[in-house]
Design an enzyme around this catalytic site. Structure first.
Site, short mmCIF file in Angstrom:
data_model
loop_
_atom_site.label_atom_id
_atom_site.label_comp_id
_atom_site.label_asym_id
_atom_site.label_seq_id
_atom_site.Cartn_x
_atom_site.Cartn_y
_atom_site.Cartn_z
N LYS A 105 10.94 3.97 -2.95
CA LYS A 105 9.52 3.90 -2.57
C LYS A 105 9.44 4.08 -1.06
O LYS A 105 10.29 3.56 -0.33
CB LYS A 105 8.95 2.55 -3.00
N SER A 121 1.05 -0.17 -6.72
CA SER A 121 1.18 0.82 -5.66
C SER A 121 2.49 1.60 -5.74
O SER A 121 2.66 2.57 -5.02
CB SER A 121 1.10 0.14 -4.28
N SER A 126 2.59 -4.57 -8.28
CA SER A 126 2.79 -3.15 -7.97
C SER A 126 4.07 -2.53 -8.51
O SER A 126 4.28 -1.33 -8.32
CB SER A 126 2.74 -2.94 -6.46
#
Lengths: 95, 484
Positions: B76, B151, B175
């Site tokens: 990420k 997210s 998330s």
């Protein structure tokens, strides 16, 4: 909880954010809605409840007070927007 | 290759059925061909990936290979990576190449993993749909008109579409679990402090936790085994021994006591999602588990508490982005204050600015007690609810998200409606507990997640419980159409 334009301008200043005049109304509506959601907390009796500062109730661990990093100024300043002679440059602050 | 488990890939690399360079090229080719439909990557690091693959091949040949040697993964874009851009999904950091690796990145590299690139994410991890990224929204591989969840939506979409074997994610309010649910994969958020936060760009420091998105619990265990553990550089890292997660996968779960929180099955939950989740729980009963209703009476307050605590901490953490030392700087500032204000206004998107402003407000003079202190007290009550429930049950199960993935744009104009997507996941972050999401039977072609919550440091049990379900079901093996 309803925030007006002057509240938004004050908060934006505290947060160091420039807000376009045409966006103020939208921010006032959005932030007021969020504060309405948050207002549900008011009805909860929290007398004698300790605030939870850490999920595992741990205290902050301190590291030994000794030098553990070497000087990497050049490496770190390589990503800076503007530097000169090893210093970060910003607009003049003192006349 | 892309449908094999991490254990299978690792075994085949060691048998020299193919090399890591071949495997890495295969994934890079899939990314080049398929990712334009998803936008799940912000940066693809082909050159450094192939160099890492070559190193892995040499290590394998010399018999000196780490457990993940040659396995292609993605990070990420909130994890700092030396030499690869770390944008955190923001224009603010569009030009930022970190001078060091995050601990999580370092540990996975030490285990031999090959980093294919950095995945798209909601800006500064603020969002529930992956629509707030400066680099544009991520599309759900199951239906590209729908969101992947946020997210860590880029990581979830990339794993679901078989563009990497696994990916890292972070979970501040859900998330990892929520995008895992919406993309039909397996995601685990460990206990707060289990994985180092050092080098992970901070959003809300008392809630943020790094974790894994993978296709199965077994794959997640392989990666978490290498990521988890004490880090002296992170002062919030937990100094608690890490068990071998892979070793625990096949433990028997007969007699497992499952708690169903009645508050997680009420208003707002799509009845089709409820039915799919309850069917999965019936499968657990067939495996020998018992089910009991539990109550988490303060859980409806988790969203309001979160939207005080998280913005408060984010307004403090994001104060470092001032246009002076790194990141975006505005053109021709007329003075220092103008530099701060315009750099931040230009660098941050709308959702980040909203949260910074809410956080600034609730921490400002005269409001701290009414908002932040009150929220931290209710947070205690929420954690106490879980503690009581875990006196009677081993794990808590329920839906991960109230609905399946919704269409792109459906909630972007209503922040509060968007915030409610994380209603079942936020409480575990407030309490610091570990949580997982695993895929169960889809609804009308869109994935549904079963959430499994455990007591502190019980990741091994969660992975074991998830793995036993995946042993008798196939939902984790189904690929989205076009990405098989």
């Amino acid at each position: 909880m309803s925030l007006d334009a002057s509240d938004i301008e004050r908060i934006a200043h505290l947060a160091r954010l420039e807000i376009a005049p045409e966006a103020i109304e939208r921010y006032a509506a959005d932030l007021s809605n969020i504060l309405d959601l948050v207002a549900q907390m008011e009805k909860v009796d929290t007398t004698d409840v300790e605030p939870m500062a850490h999920p595992l109730h741990m205290s902050q661990r301190l590291r030994p007070d000794r030098v553990s990093e070497h000087d990497q100024r050049e490496l770190f300043q390589a990503t800076a927007p503007l530097t000169e002679d090893g210093l970060y440059l910003v607009p003049k602050v003192i006349d | 290759m892309q449908n094999k488990s991490i254990a299978q890939l690792a075994a085949e690399l060691r048998l020299r059925n193919y090399s890591s360079v071949e495997l890495t090229r295969h994934y890079l080719e899939r990314i080049a061909r398929l990712d334009p439909r998803l936008n799940s990557f912000i940066s693809v690091a082909s050159e450094s990936a192939l160099a890492a693959a070559e190193r892995a091949d040499r290590a394998i040949a010399s018999g000196d290979a780490g457990p993940l040697a040659g396995i292609p993964i993605a990070h990420k874009d909130t994890f700092c990576t030396a030499g690869i851009k770390t944008s955190c999904g923001s224009r603010m950091l569009d030009n930022f190449v970190a001078p060091y690796d995050a601990t999580v990145v370092e540990r996975l590299a030490a285990a031999g993993a090959v980093v294919l690139g950095k995945t798209n994410m909601d800006e500064f991890a603020m969002g529930s749909s992956n629509e707030t990224s400066y680099y544009g929204p991520v599309h759900n591989p199951w239906d590209q008109d729908h969101v992947p969840g946020g997210s860590s939506g880029g990581s979830a979409a990339a794993v679901a579409a078989r563009l990497c074997a696994a990916a890292t994610g972070t979970d501040t309010g859900g998330s990892i679990r929520q995008p895992a649910a919406l993309c039909g994969i397996t995601g685990i958020k460990p206990t707060y402090g289990r994985c180092s936060r050092w080098g992970m760009i901070a959003f809300a420091s008392s809630l943020d936790q790094a974790g894994v998105l993978a296709r199965s619990a077994a794959d997640a265990a392989c990666v978490l085994d290498e990521m988890a553990g004490f880090d002296p550089r992170d002062s919030t890292s937990a100094d608690v021994a890490v068990p071998d997660y892979v070793d625990a996968l096949d433990n028997d779960i007969a007699g497992l006591r499952i708690g169903l929180p009645k508050e997680y099955f009420g208003e707002g939950l799509d009845p089709r999602v409820a039915a799919a989740v309850l069917d999965a729980i019936k499968e657990y009963e067939r495996l020998g588990a018992t089910v009991k209703e539990v109550s988490l009476p303060n859980s409806p307050l988790s969203v309001p508490v979160y939207y005080v605590v998280a913005p408060a901490e984010c307004s403090s953490n994001l104060a470092r982005f001032d246009g002076v030392r790194y990141g975006h700087r505005c053109e021709h500032p007329k003075d220092l204050e103008d530099l701060y204000k315009r750099s931040r206004a230009e660098g941050f998107g709308a959702e980040v600015q909203r949260r910074v402003m809410i956080g600034t407000y609730v921490l400002s003079a005269g409001y701290y007690d009414a908002y932040y202190l009150k929220a931290q007290k209710i947070r205690h009550l929420i954690a106490d609810d879980f503690a009581r429930a875990f006196e009677d049950v081993d794990v808590i199960m329920g839906p991960t998200a109230p609905t399946t993935a919704f269409p792109l744009g459906a909630k972007t104009d209503d922040p509060v409606a968007m915030y409610l997507n994380d209603i079942y996941t936020i409480a575990t972050n407030l309490a610091g507990l570990p949580g997982m999401s695993i895929p169960v039977e889809p609804v009308e072609g869109l994935p549904v997640g079963l959430q499994i919550i455990g007591n502190y440091f019980q990741e091994a049990r969660l992975l074991n419980v998830a793995h036993r379900f995946q042993h008798v079901t196939h939902w984790h093996q189904v690929a989205p159409s076009g990405f098989e």
